[in-house]
Scaffold this motif. Structure first.
Motif, PDB file in Angstrom:
ATOM      1  N   MET A  86       0.846  -1.196   0.000  1.00  0.00           N
ATOM      2  CA  MET A  86       0.000   0.000   0.000  1.00  0.00           C
ATOM      3  C   MET A  86       0.879   1.243   0.000  1.00  0.00           C
ATOM      4  O   MET A  86       1.948   1.254   0.603  1.00  0.00           O
ATOM      5  CB  MET A  86      -0.882   0.009   1.258  1.00  0.00           C
ATOM      6  CG  MET A  86      -1.976  -1.036   1.226  1.00  0.00           C
ATOM      7  SD  MET A  86      -2.735  -1.312   2.861  1.00  0.00           S
ATOM      8  CE  MET A  86      -3.305   0.334   3.280  1.00  0.00           C
ATOM      9  N   ARG A  87       0.421   2.289  -0.676  1.00  0.00           N
ATOM     10  CA  ARG A  87       1.153   3.567  -0.675  1.00  0.00           C
ATOM     11  C   ARG A  87       0.212   4.698  -0.274  1.00  0.00           C
ATOM     12  O   ARG A  87      -0.966   4.693  -0.643  1.00  0.00           O
ATOM     13  CB  ARG A  87       1.752   3.831  -2.059  1.00  0.00           C
ATOM     14  CG  ARG A  87       2.839   2.807  -2.399  1.00  0.00           C
ATOM     15  CD  ARG A  87       3.460   3.091  -3.747  1.00  0.00           C
ATOM     16  NE  ARG A  87       2.457   3.028  -4.797  1.00  0.00           N
ATOM     17  CZ  ARG A  87       2.656   3.511  -6.024  1.00  0.00           C
ATOM     18  NH1 ARG A  87       3.794   4.106  -6.326  1.00  0.00           N
ATOM     19  NH2 ARG A  87       1.710   3.400  -6.934  1.00  0.00           N
ATOM     20  N   GLU A 141       0.340   8.729 -11.450  1.00  0.00           N
ATOM     21  CA  GLU A 141       1.123   9.279 -10.340  1.00  0.00           C
ATOM     22  C   GLU A 141       1.530  10.726 -10.573  1.00  0.00           C
ATOM     23  O   GLU A 141       2.349  11.273  -9.837  1.00  0.00           O
ATOM     24  CB  GLU A 141       2.326   8.379 -10.068  1.00  0.00           C
ATOM     25  CG  GLU A 141       1.878   7.001  -9.588  1.00  0.00           C
ATOM     26  CD  GLU A 141       3.030   6.056  -9.305  1.00  0.00           C
ATOM     27  OE1 GLU A 141       4.105   6.526  -8.917  1.00  0.00           O
ATOM     28  OE2 GLU A 141       2.849   4.847  -9.496  1.00  0.00           O
ATOM     29  N   PRO A 163      -0.076  -8.666  -6.112  1.00  0.00           N
ATOM     30  CA  PRO A 163       1.035  -9.219  -6.895  1.00  0.00           C
ATOM     31  C   PRO A 163       2.407  -8.885  -6.320  1.00  0.00           C
ATOM     32  O   PRO A 163       3.403  -9.484  -6.713  1.00  0.00           O
ATOM     33  CB  PRO A 163       0.861  -8.542  -8.261  1.00  0.00           C
ATOM     34  CG  PRO A 163       0.185  -7.241  -7.941  1.00  0.00           C
ATOM     35  CD  PRO A 163      -0.698  -7.504  -6.764  1.00  0.00           C
ATOM     36  N   PHE A 164       2.434  -7.923  -5.409  1.00  0.00           N
ATOM     37  CA  PHE A 164       3.721  -7.441  -4.913  1.00  0.00           C
ATOM     38  C   PHE A 164       4.156  -8.232  -3.688  1.00  0.00           C
ATOM     39  O   PHE A 164       3.348  -8.579  -2.836  1.00  0.00           O
ATOM     40  CB  PHE A 164       3.633  -5.956  -4.559  1.00  0.00           C
ATOM     41  CG  PHE A 164       3.218  -5.106  -5.721  1.00  0.00           C
ATOM     42  CD1 PHE A 164       4.098  -4.856  -6.769  1.00  0.00           C
ATOM     43  CD2 PHE A 164       1.944  -4.572  -5.790  1.00  0.00           C
ATOM     44  CE1 PHE A 164       3.711  -4.093  -7.860  1.00  0.00           C
ATOM     45  CE2 PHE A 164       1.543  -3.801  -6.872  1.00  0.00           C
ATOM     46  CZ  PHE A 164       2.427  -3.556  -7.910  1.00  0.00           C
ATOM     47  N   GLY A 165       5.477  -8.476  -3.620  1.00  0.00           N
ATOM     48  CA  GLY A 165       6.021  -9.207  -2.491  1.00  0.00           C
ATOM     49  C   GLY A 165       6.512  -8.270  -1.415  1.00  0.00           C
ATOM     50  O   GLY A 165       6.204  -7.082  -1.405  1.00  0.00           O
ATOM     51  N   GLY A 185       8.124   5.722  -0.401  1.00  0.00           N
ATOM     52  CA  GLY A 185       6.820   5.148  -0.702  1.00  0.00           C
ATOM     53  C   GLY A 185       6.774   3.644  -0.791  1.00  0.00           C
ATOM     54  O   GLY A 185       5.750   3.087  -1.134  1.00  0.00           O
ATOM     55  N   ARG A 195       8.107  -1.410  -4.677  1.00  0.00           N
ATOM     56  CA  ARG A 195       7.230  -2.572  -4.823  1.00  0.00           C
ATOM     57  C   ARG A 195       7.909  -3.614  -5.719  1.00  0.00           C
ATOM     58  O   ARG A 195       8.453  -3.267  -6.759  1.00  0.00           O
ATOM     59  CB  ARG A 195       5.879  -2.143  -5.395  1.00  0.00           C
ATOM     60  CG  ARG A 195       5.139  -1.196  -4.439  1.00  0.00           C
ATOM     61  CD  ARG A 195       3.809  -0.757  -4.989  1.00  0.00           C
ATOM     62  NE  ARG A 195       3.961  -0.050  -6.257  1.00  0.00           N
ATOM     63  CZ  ARG A 195       2.971   0.137  -7.119  1.00  0.00           C
ATOM     64  NH1 ARG A 195       1.775  -0.335  -6.859  1.00  0.00           N
ATOM     65  NH2 ARG A 195       3.186   0.793  -8.236  1.00  0.00           N
ATOM     66  N   ILE A 196       7.843  -4.848  -5.278  1.00  0.00           N
ATOM     67  CA  ILE A 196       8.581  -5.920  -5.943  1.00  0.00           C
ATOM     68  C   ILE A 196       7.618  -6.980  -6.449  1.00  0.00           C
ATOM     69  O   ILE A 196       6.719  -7.401  -5.721  1.00  0.00           O
ATOM     70  CB  ILE A 196       9.565  -6.591  -4.957  1.00  0.00           C
ATOM     71  CG1 ILE A 196      10.475  -5.558  -4.310  1.00  0.00           C
ATOM     72  CG2 ILE A 196      10.378  -7.663  -5.661  1.00  0.00           C
ATOM     73  CD1 ILE A 196      11.250  -6.139  -3.153  1.00  0.00           C
ATOM     74  N   VAL A 197       7.833  -7.425  -7.682  1.00  0.00           N
ATOM     75  CA  VAL A 197       7.152  -8.613  -8.198  1.00  0.00           C
ATOM     76  C   VAL A 197       8.239  -9.657  -8.438  1.00  0.00           C
ATOM     77  O   VAL A 197       9.223  -9.377  -9.127  1.00  0.00           O
ATOM     78  CB  VAL A 197       6.411  -8.326  -9.520  1.00  0.00           C
ATOM     79  CG1 VAL A 197       5.656  -9.579  -9.992  1.00  0.00           C
ATOM     80  CG2 VAL A 197       5.451  -7.145  -9.365  1.00  0.00           C
ATOM     81  N   GLY A 203       8.931   2.475 -13.528  1.00  0.00           N
ATOM     82  CA  GLY A 203       8.458   3.710 -12.899  1.00  0.00           C
ATOM     83  C   GLY A 203       7.042   3.486 -12.432  1.00  0.00           C
ATOM     84  O   GLY A 203       6.789   3.137 -11.288  1.00  0.00           O
ATOM     85  N   GLY A 216       7.921   4.045  -8.643  1.00  0.00           N
ATOM     86  CA  GLY A 216       7.034   5.209  -8.624  1.00  0.00           C
ATOM     87  C   GLY A 216       7.438   6.153  -9.749  1.00  0.00           C
ATOM     88  O   GLY A 216       8.610   6.269 -10.093  1.00  0.00           O
ATOM     89  N   SER A 260       5.004   4.574   2.858  1.00  0.00           N
ATOM     90  CA  SER A 260       4.509   3.210   2.980  1.00  0.00           C
ATOM     91  C   SER A 260       4.301   2.897   4.451  1.00  0.00           C
ATOM     92  O   SER A 260       5.158   3.175   5.273  1.00  0.00           O
ATOM     93  CB  SER A 260       5.526   2.233   2.397  1.00  0.00           C
ATOM     94  OG  SER A 260       5.265   0.931   2.877  1.00  0.00           O
TER      95      SER A 260
END
Lengths: 261, 294
Positions: A160-161, A201, A258-260, B188, B191-193, B228, B255, B291
């Motif tokens: 979450m952001r 964004e 989907p994010f780890g 922020g 974020r990782i996939v 990004g 971001g 975050s």
């Protein structure tokens, strides 16, 4: 029942609710054959490869997905025909006799919008809804930081952001599902907080929130991520479908964030 | 030096110059430049023909204003404008919108106190705001991937024929994400996939909007996408499906603003080459997100 017969039943029910099936819609079959006999239905925020595998493990061979299957809004696959990931996903669908249908436009036309209702429920906002508008919530004054921590715990969010001063006090909230994050503004109402899935964004809320803070009018935005915003709504959709399809197992299986870590 | 960086500066010099201090306090020459003249010079000097269908151009202020200096930013927020004005730079060059819409048309926010306060400040301080996005990003070499890679410490690791591909020191997805977070001062939440233990040797650098066609073109030669702003119904599930399919791929999403800022600020170097008589400096933006896990 075939997948096509399931869809026809949903279309009939929509008509009964005064919603005409649109001529132009993304709500179409995306993979597999509509003539496939349905062993069970899985509703989900997105027919990711992982979700399709989990549905297959649970003998749900008909996936009804809110978002695309093949990485663009119209599920165009022309530039994917040699892509090993696309081919592996299609092969799995074929080998497991699966079918994927998208239920997006018409889901949002239901009243109330199940995607909003499901998101609110997951976030713990339901008791605070404005009776005539399920997008608007009034809570006891709560610091943004506290509210975010509570929501993160409720949805087990990893990515979450948040924009806005963590100490600002939140009272009035506007909620939008998926990429429909409400635009913050002073009229018709200066909501303290907009919540949604994802948004551009820059060119909207981003600079508006920063500028509002600069003149001492704090506003905030929580981006849950698209799936943490819309997965839960597909549970509402499963609940809506179940009585329409007696004898068919309908299960909500969230695609998940989907994010780890 | 204006035409062009490619002829006068090597890519390495280009990026090094960008990383250096940009504030140049040279007394203005005898001849004063108006904002209109500055815009004319930018249009004439940029390496691509000026396209009239563009988000670029004058967004606020009077072209007859005498320019006291130029401030370059990724996004001209009110805070950035205040800092520029305090530094006596009245011509602001911004990559991202000023007025809450991709085309800077405030729409229903036209009567909003936030918009009006920003407009008032611009008028009171006699600022001029120029958006420089389409043409800057169309210029070659493209500053955005080069400068982001440089900010990540990868300037020596560039593939000779592709500004977006880097052979980086061997690491893992998790370790790289932590490193990127520190280097770019991200609040922020990177974020990782993908699996955090994914071995990473080759990176595809895609600041700004990270789309599927770009990924399809580069992923066969990369382990990780440095993104990004990837759409979560497009690029994000494509990488997630790669992971499910057992392909050794991953994504780190920074971001939009964080990913674009290094390249946007390089415009200060180019502007200095076009207008050596003006004081030009860059104004940084803090990552606007935070975050709850940070």
């Amino acid at each position: 029942m075939t997948a096509q017969e399931v869809v026809t039943r949903l279309q009939q029910r929509l008509t009964e609710e005064g919603i005409q099936w649109r001529a132009q819609t993304v709500d179409t079959f995306k993979a597999g054959s509509p003539d496939t006999e349905v062993r069970g239905i899985a509703t989900s925020g997105m027919a990711t490869f992982d979700l399709i595998r989990r549905a297959a493990e649970r003998y749900r061979n008909f996936v009804i997905s809110h978002e695309p299957t093949f990485y663009n809004h119209l599920d165009q696959t022309a530039n994917l025909t040699a892509d090993p990931t696309y081919l592996a996903k299609q092969q799995f669908i074929r080998e497991h006799n699966m079918v994927v249908f998208r239920f997006h436009d018409h889901a949002h036309m239901l009243r109330p919008d199940p995607l909003i209702i499901g998101s609110a429920r997951a976030l713990g906002l339901t008791p605070f809804a404005q009776p005539d508008n399920p997008r608007v919530y009034t809570i006891q004054p709560t610091p943004l930081r506290v509210l975010v921590a509570d929501m993160q715990r409720r949805v087990s969010g990893r990515a979450m952001r948040v924009m806005g001063d963590p100490e600002m006090v939140i009272r009035r909230i506007v909620l939008g599902p998926g990429s429909g994050v409400p635009a913050l503004a002073s009229t018709p109402e200066a909501f303290d907080l907009a919540i949604g899935g994802e948004t551009a964004e820059a060119g909207g809320n981003a600079e508006y929130i920063l500028d509002a803070a600069a003149i001492g009018q704090p506003r905030a935005m929580i981006l849950l991520g698209h799936m943490l915003s819309e997965d839960f709504g597909m549970q509402e959709v499963a609940n809506w479908m179940r009585p329409l399809l007696p004898g068919v197992d309908v299960e909500w299986i969230p695609a998940g964030e989907p994010f780890g870590a | 030096m204006s035409r062009m960086l490619t002829s006068r500066l090597s890519r390495r010099e280009f990026v090094v110059a960008a990383a250096g201090s940009l504030a140049v306090a040279r007394p203005s020459a005898a001849r004063q430049l108006t904002a209109g003249a500055v815009i004319e010079r930018i249009r004439a000097s940029v390496s691509v023909p000026w396209n009239e269908k563009t988000v670029d151009g004058l967004k606020a202020g009077d072209p007859s204003t005498v320019v006291t200096g130029i401030a370059v930013t990724v996004m001209a927020t009110l805070d950035v404008l205040r800092r520029a004005a305090a530094a006596k730079k009245n011509f602001i060059v911004t990559q991202e919108p000023v007025f809450y819409a991709p085309n800077d048309n405030p729409g229903p926010r036209e009567t909003d106190p936030v918009y009006l306060a920003k407009k008032d400040f611009i008028e009171k301080e006699r600022l001029v705001i120029f958006r420089f996005s389409d043409h800057w990003n169309a210029s070659r070499p493209q500053a955005a991937p080069l400068a982001l890679a440089d900010a990540l410490g990868w300037s020596k690791d560039r593939a000779t024929e592709n500004d977006r591909l880097y052979s980086v020191p061997p690491t893992t997805l998790g370790a790289l994400a932590a490193d990127v977070r520190t280097r770019l001062n991200i609040r922020g939440g990177v974020r990782i996939v993908g699996r955090s233990d994914l071995p990473v040797r080759n990176a595809y650098v895609s600041p700004g909007t990270t789309d599927v066609p770009g990924i399809l073109a580069h992923l066969p030669r990369a382990d990780v996408v440095i993104a990004g702003e990837p759409r979560e119904w497009e690029a994000v599930p494509y990488i997630a499906d790669n992971v499910t399919a057992g392909h050794a791929k991953g994504m780190i999403a920074l971001g939009r603003l964080v990913s674009e800022e290094p390249g946007a600020l390089v415009a200060a170097v180019w502007l200095k080459s076009v207008m050596p008589e003006l004081a030009i400096e860059s104004v940084r933006l803090t990552d606007p997100y935070w975050s709850p896990r940070a």
